[in-house]
Design an enzyme around this catalytic site. Structure first.
Site, PDB file in Angstrom:
ATOM      1  N   HIS A 121       8.351  -1.165  -0.458  1.00  0.00           N
ATOM      2  CA  HIS A 121       6.976  -0.398  -0.376  1.00  0.00           C
ATOM      3  C   HIS A 121       7.069   0.847  -1.328  1.00  0.00           C
ATOM      4  O   HIS A 121       7.844   1.681  -0.632  1.00  0.00           O
ATOM      5  CB  HIS A 121       6.400  -0.584   0.892  1.00  0.00           C
ATOM      6  CG  HIS A 121       5.942  -1.712   1.543  1.00  0.00           C
ATOM      7  ND1 HIS A 121       6.149  -2.294   2.700  1.00  0.00           N
ATOM      8  CD2 HIS A 121       5.512  -2.877   0.883  1.00  0.00           C
ATOM      9  CE1 HIS A 121       5.722  -3.613   2.966  1.00  0.00           C
ATOM     10  NE2 HIS A 121       5.194  -3.872   1.848  1.00  0.00           N
ATOM     11  N   ALA A 122       6.361   1.142  -1.905  1.00  0.00           N
ATOM     12  CA  ALA A 122       6.544   2.206  -2.798  1.00  0.00           C
ATOM     13  C   ALA A 122       6.448   3.452  -2.194  1.00  0.00           C
ATOM     14  O   ALA A 122       7.044   4.574  -2.422  1.00  0.00           O
ATOM     15  CB  ALA A 122       5.568   2.157  -4.086  1.00  0.00           C
ATOM     16  N   GLU A 161       6.984   4.579   0.757  1.00  0.00           N
ATOM     17  CA  GLU A 161       7.882   4.686   2.019  1.00  0.00           C
ATOM     18  C   GLU A 161       9.243   5.685   1.410  1.00  0.00           C
ATOM     19  O   GLU A 161      10.136   4.882   1.313  1.00  0.00           O
ATOM     20  CB  GLU A 161       8.096   3.689   2.586  1.00  0.00           C
ATOM     21  CG  GLU A 161       6.701   2.862   3.207  1.00  0.00           C
ATOM     22  CD  GLU A 161       7.016   1.395   3.604  1.00  0.00           C
ATOM     23  OE1 GLU A 161       8.158   0.837   3.802  1.00  0.00           O
ATOM     24  OE2 GLU A 161       6.056   0.645   3.768  1.00  0.00           O
ATOM     25  N   ARG A 186       1.357   1.127  -2.474  1.00  0.00           N
ATOM     26  CA  ARG A 186       2.473   0.434  -1.567  1.00  0.00           C
ATOM     27  C   ARG A 186       3.086  -0.986  -2.386  1.00  0.00           C
ATOM     28  O   ARG A 186       4.089  -1.341  -2.248  1.00  0.00           O
ATOM     29  CB  ARG A 186       1.629  -0.221  -0.226  1.00  0.00           C
ATOM     30  CG  ARG A 186       2.287  -1.346   0.225  1.00  0.00           C
ATOM     31  CD  ARG A 186       1.356  -1.744   1.685  1.00  0.00           C
ATOM     32  NE  ARG A 186       1.630  -2.946   2.092  1.00  0.00           N
ATOM     33  CZ  ARG A 186       2.362  -3.108   3.067  1.00  0.00           C
ATOM     34  NH1 ARG A 186       2.747  -1.914   4.019  1.00  0.00           N
ATOM     35  NH2 ARG A 186       2.631  -4.315   3.855  1.00  0.00           N
ATOM     36  N   ASN A 204       6.587  -7.508   0.425  1.00  0.00           N
ATOM     37  CA  ASN A 204       6.720  -8.245   1.658  1.00  0.00           C
ATOM     38  C   ASN A 204       6.127  -9.206   2.218  1.00  0.00           C
ATOM     39  O   ASN A 204       5.978  -9.581   3.442  1.00  0.00           O
ATOM     40  CB  ASN A 204       6.990  -6.903   2.512  1.00  0.00           C
ATOM     41  CG  ASN A 204       8.217  -7.348   3.530  1.00  0.00           C
ATOM     42  OD1 ASN A 204       9.100  -7.996   3.371  1.00  0.00           O
ATOM     43  ND2 ASN A 204       8.194  -6.641   4.945  1.00  0.00           N
ATOM     44  N   ARG A 205       4.984  -9.789   1.518  1.00  0.00           N
ATOM     45  CA  ARG A 205       4.315 -10.940   1.803  1.00  0.00           C
ATOM     46  C   ARG A 205       4.446 -12.198   0.686  1.00  0.00           C
ATOM     47  O   ARG A 205       3.724 -13.032   0.768  1.00  0.00           O
ATOM     48  CB  ARG A 205       2.776 -10.576   1.866  1.00  0.00           C
ATOM     49  CG  ARG A 205       2.323  -9.476   2.634  1.00  0.00           C
ATOM     50  CD  ARG A 205       2.383  -9.833   4.370  1.00  0.00           C
ATOM     51  NE  ARG A 205       2.079  -8.772   5.010  1.00  0.00           N
ATOM     52  CZ  ARG A 205       2.810  -7.829   5.551  1.00  0.00           C
ATOM     53  NH1 ARG A 205       3.973  -7.774   5.069  1.00  0.00           N
ATOM     54  NH2 ARG A 205       2.401  -6.938   6.280  1.00  0.00           N
ATOM     55  N   HIS A 264      12.186   0.208   5.793  1.00  0.00           N
ATOM     56  CA  HIS A 264      10.803   0.512   5.526  1.00  0.00           C
ATOM     57  C   HIS A 264      10.380   1.823   6.376  1.00  0.00           C
ATOM     58  O   HIS A 264      11.123   2.378   7.214  1.00  0.00           O
ATOM     59  CB  HIS A 264       9.990  -0.336   5.908  1.00  0.00           C
ATOM     60  CG  HIS A 264       9.871  -1.979   5.505  1.00  0.00           C
ATOM     61  ND1 HIS A 264       8.752  -2.065   4.726  1.00  0.00           N
ATOM     62  CD2 HIS A 264      10.893  -2.728   5.352  1.00  0.00           C
ATOM     63  CE1 HIS A 264       9.127  -3.417   3.825  1.00  0.00           C
ATOM     64  NE2 HIS A 264      10.523  -3.754   4.370  1.00  0.00           N
ATOM     65  N   SER A 265       9.295   2.435   6.369  1.00  0.00           N
ATOM     66  CA  SER A 265       8.811   3.285   7.240  1.00  0.00           C
ATOM     67  C   SER A 265       7.337   3.246   7.358  1.00  0.00           C
ATOM     68  O   SER A 265       6.631   2.420   6.333  1.00  0.00           O
ATOM     69  CB  SER A 265       9.074   5.034   6.708  1.00  0.00           C
ATOM     70  OG  SER A 265       8.201   4.997   5.449  1.00  0.00           O
ATOM     71  N   TYR A 266       6.437   3.711   8.206  1.00  0.00           N
ATOM     72  CA  TYR A 266       6.913   4.387   9.412  1.00  0.00           C
ATOM     73  C   TYR A 266       6.594   3.682  10.603  1.00  0.00           C
ATOM     74  O   TYR A 266       5.702   3.002  10.477  1.00  0.00           O
ATOM     75  CB  TYR A 266       6.395   5.984   9.254  1.00  0.00           C
ATOM     76  CG  TYR A 266       4.812   5.932   9.485  1.00  0.00           C
ATOM     77  CD1 TYR A 266       4.254   6.095  10.589  1.00  0.00           C
ATOM     78  CD2 TYR A 266       4.073   6.119   8.252  1.00  0.00           C
ATOM     79  CE1 TYR A 266       2.635   6.308  10.572  1.00  0.00           C
ATOM     80  CE2 TYR A 266       2.544   5.973   8.263  1.00  0.00           C
ATOM     81  CZ  TYR A 266       2.086   6.251   9.482  1.00  0.00           C
ATOM     82  OH  TYR A 266       0.718   6.142   9.423  1.00  0.00           O
ATOM     83  N   TYR A 288       2.406  -7.326  14.307  1.00  0.00           N
ATOM     84  CA  TYR A 288       1.404  -8.066  13.801  1.00  0.00           C
ATOM     85  C   TYR A 288       2.067  -9.327  13.029  1.00  0.00           C
ATOM     86  O   TYR A 288       3.424  -9.171  12.626  1.00  0.00           O
ATOM     87  CB  TYR A 288       0.378  -7.486  12.990  1.00  0.00           C
ATOM     88  CG  TYR A 288       0.820  -6.610  12.193  1.00  0.00           C
ATOM     89  CD1 TYR A 288       1.960  -6.888  11.213  1.00  0.00           C
ATOM     90  CD2 TYR A 288       0.671  -5.265  12.193  1.00  0.00           C
ATOM     91  CE1 TYR A 288       2.243  -6.080  10.119  1.00  0.00           C
ATOM     92  CE2 TYR A 288       1.055  -4.463  11.115  1.00  0.00           C
ATOM     93  CZ  TYR A 288       1.762  -4.959  10.184  1.00  0.00           C
ATOM     94  OH  TYR A 288       2.299  -3.893   9.092  1.00  0.00           O
ATOM     95  N   GLU A 311      11.826   0.105  10.788  1.00  0.00           N
ATOM     96  CA  GLU A 311      10.743   1.041  10.392  1.00  0.00           C
ATOM     97  C   GLU A 311      11.425   2.486  10.573  1.00  0.00           C
ATOM     98  O   GLU A 311      11.499   2.871  11.983  1.00  0.00           O
ATOM     99  CB  GLU A 311       9.523   0.853  10.878  1.00  0.00           C
ATOM    100  CG  GLU A 311       8.756  -0.544  10.886  1.00  0.00           C
ATOM    101  CD  GLU A 311       7.905  -0.478   9.394  1.00  0.00           C
ATOM    102  OE1 GLU A 311       7.886   0.562   8.833  1.00  0.00           O
ATOM    103  OE2 GLU A 311       7.321  -1.447   9.037  1.00  0.00           O
TER     104      GLU A 311
HETATM  105  N1  ARG Z   1       5.348  -2.995   8.209  1.00  0.00           N
HETATM  106  C1  ARG Z   1       6.184  -4.024   7.519  1.00  0.00           C
HETATM  107  C2  ARG Z   1       5.155  -4.891   6.872  1.00  0.00           C
HETATM  108  O1  ARG Z   1       4.129  -4.895   6.994  1.00  0.00           O
HETATM  109  C3  ARG Z   1       6.668  -4.837   8.829  1.00  0.00           C
HETATM  110  C4  ARG Z   1       7.947  -5.703   8.183  1.00  0.00           C
HETATM  111  C5  ARG Z   1       8.162  -6.771   9.367  1.00  0.00           C
HETATM  112  N2  ARG Z   1       8.535  -7.994   8.841  1.00  0.00           N
HETATM  113  C6  ARG Z   1       7.902  -8.829   8.348  1.00  0.00           C
HETATM  114  N3  ARG Z   1       8.372  -9.645   7.623  1.00  0.00           N
HETATM  115  N4  ARG Z   1       6.722  -8.809   8.150  1.00  0.00           N
HETATM  116  O2  ARG Z   1       5.468  -5.381   5.622  1.00  0.00           O
HETATM  117 ZN    ZN Z   2       6.922  -1.300   4.423  1.00  0.00          ZN
END
Ligand code: ARG
Ligand code: ZN
Length: 418
Positions: free
Chosen positions: A178-179, A181, A236, A253-254, A306-308, A358, A380
Site C-alpha cells: 500500500h503506497a 504506508e 493506497r 492486497n485484495r 503494512h501500517s498502521y 475485518y 501493521e
Molecule cells: N490493513 C490490511 C488490509 O486491509 C490488513 C491485511 C490483513 N490481511 C489480509 N489478507 N487482509 O489490506
Molecule cells: Zn496496508
C-alpha cells in the site's frame, strides 16, 4: 526596524497556528446509525480520504473514524458534523507540516550516513540503495528482477544468503503493498541493514540467517509509492488503468486468489478496496505470486509489512474459519507481541485477520498460506492513529525495531521447528 521585527514575529508565529489553512485529520466517533450514515456520506463526498477504516462500508457506531480532509473542505465538513452533533476532534492539525518533515531533502551523503535509515526515501533513492547494497556485498546479496509494475517500473527482490549451506530454507518479506504506508518500505531497508551488520555479531539473527535465506521486496507497489511522493500522499492502491472506469488503481492486497472479491473487497474500481478484474490481474501481485510459486519448496515463512494499527495478523482474513495450525501461529504472534511489550513498552494486538479486524479477502498472506506457506503473517506497524500514515522520521527507528523483534522472534521459532 522595530515594527519590521514585530511584523516578522507576528507573521512567523502565525504560521504555526494558522492551521485552518492546512489539511487535517479528524477523529470522529458516530454514536447512532443516523450519524454513521452521515459520516459515510461525508467520507465519500468533499475532498476527504478515509484513513480508518479503509472503506466507508466498515464505519460503525462507537468506533473511531480517522478522516483526512483538505484545507478547502475542512470547514464544510466540520460544520456538517457539528450540525448533527457528531463527536469529533482534530487529531492532526498540521498535515502539511508533517508531510514536509517526512520529505525534507537531506544534503548529507546517503552512502556514508547512518541517518539514511532514519529517513523516508523516494523511489529513485530506494532503487539506488538496492544497487549499492548488492554492489557493496556481492557475495551475500543478489538482486532478482521478479517482474515490473503497471507503469513498467522494475520489481526488485534482494536475496540475502549469508552462508551457503545446502538445502537452505527461506523466508520472504514484502513491503509497500500500500503506497501511503511509508514506514513499510523503511522497514525493509532497516531489516536488510540489520541483517548485513549483525550477522555473526548477534545470536538471533545469526541463527536465523544460518538456516534461512531471506527474500526482501522493498517496494511491491512502486507506481503507487512514486505517486505518493509526487502527487497524492494519501494514495493506497497501485496505478493501473481500468477499461470500465475512469477511477485508477487496484488494491493489491485484495487481488490475490484467496476467496477473491467476496465480502470485504469491492468490485467497484473507485473503491479503495477494489479487487481488480480477476485474481492476479495486476502485474505486481502476479509477479509476487509467480515468484513464490516457483520457490514453493524453499519458502517456509511469509511476512507482509503494512501500517498502521500495531497488529500482528495471520490467516485467515478471507474466511472466518480458523486455520489448521491456528494455535501454533497464535502462540508465535503472542510471543512476538510480548517481546515488543517488554523491550519497547508498546502494545501490539495479535490474531487471525478476519476476527482481529475485518474480512479482507484476496490478501497476499492468505494466498501464501493457502499456497502452502504455513507460517504467514501480516504486520501493521506503528502507530495507532496519532500520526497514522504520517509517522514522523524520528519514530522510524522505534517502529522498525519493534517489527524486527517480531520478525526475529517468529523466524527463530520456525527455524527451531524444522
Ligand atoms: N490493513 C490490511 C488490509 O486491509 C490488513 C491485511 C490483513 N490481511 C489480509 N489478507 N487482509 O489490506
Ligand atoms: Zn496496508
Amino acid at each position: 526596524m522595530k515594527t519590521l521585527l514585530i511584523l516578522f514575529v507576528v507573521i512567523f508565529s502565525n504560521r504555526g497556528h494558522c492551521t485552518e489553512s492546512q489539511d487535517q485529520v479528524l477523529s470522529i466517533v458516530p454514536k447512532t446509525q443516523e450519524q454513521v450514515d452521515i459520516v459515510k456520506n461525508v467520507s465519500t463526498r468533499y475532498e476527504t480520504v478515509l484513513w480508518q477504516p479503509v472503506s466507508p462500508h466498515y464505519i460503525k457506531e462507537e468506533s473511531q473514524v480517522h478522516l483526512f480532509v483538505t484545507a478547502n473542505s475542512s470547514k464544510t465538513v466540520k460544520d456538517l458534523l457539528q450540525k448533527h452533533s457528531i463527536t469529533h476532534k482534530v487529531s492532526l492539525a498540521n498535515v502539511n507540516e508533517l508531510i514536509e518533515m517526512q520529505t525534507r531533502i537531506n544534503s548529507t551523503d546517503p552512502r556514508a550516513s547512518s541517518t539514511f535509515y532514519h529517513k523516508y526515501h523516494r523511489l529513485e533513492e530506494i532503487y539506488d540503495w538496492i544497487n549499492r547494497t548488492s554492489q557493496d556485498n556481492p557475495s551475500v546479496v543478489k538482486v532478482i528482477l521478479i517482474g515490473s509494475s503497471f507503469e513498467k517500473r522494475p520489481l526488485y527482490v534482494l536475496k540475502l544468503s549469508l552462508n551457503n549451506m545446502p538445502n537452505k530454507k527461506a523466508m520472504w518479506i514484502d513491503c509497500g503493498i500500500h503506497a501511503r504506508e511509508w514506514i513499510s518500505p523503511a522497514f525493509c531497508l532497516w531489516f536488510v541493514r540489520y541483517s548485513l551488520s549483525y550477522y555473526q555479531q548477534h545470536q538471533d539473527i545469526t541463527n536465523i540467517l544460518n538456516s534461512m535465506d531471506v527474500y526482501v521486496l522493498p517496494v511491491m507497489n512502486p507506481d503507487g509509492y512514486h505517486y505518493t511522493w509526487t502527487k497524492n500522499r494519501m494514495w493506497r492502491k497501485n496505478r493501473s488503468i481500468s477499461d470500465t472506469s475512469s477511477c485508477v488503481g487496484v488494491d493489491l492486497n485484495r487481488n490475490f486468489d484467496a476467496n477473491w472479491c467476496t465480502q470485504g473487497a469491492s468490485p467497484e474500481p473507485c473503491s479503495e478496496i477494489y479487487c481488480g478484474a480477476f485474481p492476479e490481474s495486476e502485474p505486481e501481485s502476479q509477479a509476487v505470486a509467480d515468484f513464490l510459486r516457483s520457490h514453493k519448496d524453499s519458502v517456509q515463512l511469509y511476512f507482509s509489512i503494512h501500517s498502521y494499527s500495531q497488529l500482528l495478523l495471520f490467516p485467515y482474513s478471507c474466511y472466518l474459519d480458523e486455520i489448521e495450525n491456528h494455535r501454533e501461529l497464535s502462540e508465535m504472534a503472542k510471543e512476538a507481541a510480548e517481546k515488543i511489550q517488554k523491550n519497547y513498552k508498546n502494545t501490539y494486538k495479535h490474531g487471525a485477520g478476519a476476527k482481529a479486524i475485518y474480512l479482507a479477502p484476496g490478501g497476499s498472506d492468505d494466498w501464501a498460506y493457502i499456497h502452502g506457506i504455513k507460517y504467514s503473517f501480516t504486520f501493521e506497524l506503528q502507530d495507532r492513529g496519532q500520526y497514522g500514515f504520517l509517522l514522523p522520521p524520528f519514530l522510524i527507528s522505534k517502529a522498525c525495531n519493534e517489527a524486527l523483534t517480531a520478525v526475529k522472534s517468529i523466524a527463530l521459532r520456525v527455524v527451531e521447528k524444522t
